[in-house]
Design an enzyme around this catalytic site. Structure first.
Site, PDB file in Angstrom:
ATOM      1  N   HIS A  22       2.778  12.333-104.631  1.00  0.00           N
ATOM      2  CA  HIS A  22       3.123  13.255-103.553  1.00  0.00           C
ATOM      3  C   HIS A  22       3.300  14.664-104.099  1.00  0.00           C
ATOM      4  CE1 HIS A  22       6.251  14.867-100.602  1.00  0.00           C
ATOM      5  NE2 HIS A  22       5.077  14.923-100.003  1.00  0.00           N
ATOM      6  N   ASP A  30     -16.085  25.832-105.916  1.00  0.00           N
ATOM      7  CA  ASP A  30     -17.494  26.182-105.818  1.00  0.00           C
ATOM      8  C   ASP A  30     -18.078  26.423-107.208  1.00  0.00           C
ATOM      9  OD1 ASP A  30     -16.933  28.906-106.559  1.00  0.00           O
ATOM     10  OD2 ASP A  30     -16.563  29.423-104.469  1.00  0.00           O
ATOM     11  N   ASP A  64      -0.191  16.525 -97.415  1.00  0.00           N
ATOM     12  CA  ASP A  64       1.259  16.624 -97.481  1.00  0.00           C
ATOM     13  C   ASP A  64       1.812  17.191 -96.177  1.00  0.00           C
ATOM     14  OD1 ASP A  64       3.915  16.940 -98.172  1.00  0.00           O
ATOM     15  OD2 ASP A  64       3.492  17.927-100.084  1.00  0.00           O
ATOM     16  N   TYR A 114      -5.984  31.208-109.114  1.00  0.00           N
ATOM     17  CA  TYR A 114      -6.262  30.749-110.483  1.00  0.00           C
ATOM     18  C   TYR A 114      -5.013  30.153-111.129  1.00  0.00           C
ATOM     19  CZ  TYR A 114     -10.730  33.306-110.300  1.00  0.00           C
ATOM     20  OH  TYR A 114     -11.981  33.767-109.980  1.00  0.00           O
ATOM     21  N   ASN A 134     -13.840  27.638-102.394  1.00  0.00           N
ATOM     22  CA  ASN A 134     -12.771  26.898-103.058  1.00  0.00           C
ATOM     23  C   ASN A 134     -11.694  26.480-102.062  1.00  0.00           C
ATOM     24  OD1 ASN A 134     -13.919  27.612-105.680  1.00  0.00           O
ATOM     25  ND2 ASN A 134     -13.153  29.664-105.225  1.00  0.00           N
TER      26      ASN A 134
END
Length: 142
Positions: A22, A30, A64, A114, A134
């Site tokens: 969890h 990508d 979630d 990032y 992404n």
């Protein structure tokens, strides 16, 4: 062989998703994403496009519902058009989100994205060349 597991999912990815707990994070990236530079664990799927992979993952992956936005995208620049692929993601999420955890995307800037990637449980690097393709998925409970 097992039943009801989409054939696009390699055994390594299915195993990895089963090992996740969890709130662990899976990123589908990508082709331009610097995955190797930022990943604790990377699975390469260079011949695959993100929408088909996302559809397969969402069939097995609970989102979630303990947080407001379990799905995050990299924010595009204000001067750029809204990426068309995001609407495809929205449709797939609405179709497969059995727990109604997805309300809308959270958008985060490139460098914080990032940083999230560095902490992610796994990055799945695809060959998709869609700009801003992404997507971050935070795992829920079954």
């Amino acid at each position: 062989m097992l039943r009801n597991i989409p054939k696009i999912l390699p055994p390594e990815l299915v195993k990895t998703m089963m090992e996740m707990g969890h709130s662990d994070v899976l990123i589908i990236a990508d082709a331009n994403f610097p995955g190797t530079a930022h990943a604790k664990k990377i699975i390469r799927m260079d011949g695959i496009m993100i929408p088909e992979l996302l559809e397969a993952v969402l069939q097995l992956f609970p989102l979630d519902n303990f947080i407001e936005n379990p799905v995050r995208l990299m924010r595009n620049l204000p001067t750029e058009p809204v990426p068309e692929i995001w609407e495809t993601y929205r449709e797939l999420l609405k179709k497969y989100d059995k727990d109604a955890a997805f309300c809308d995307f959270e958008f985060i800037d490139r460098l914080p994205f990032y940083k999230t990637a560095e902490e992610a449980f796994v990055i799945v690097q695809t060959g998709d060349e869609s700009r801003y393709g992404n997507i971050i998925l935070q795992k829920g409970v079954c």
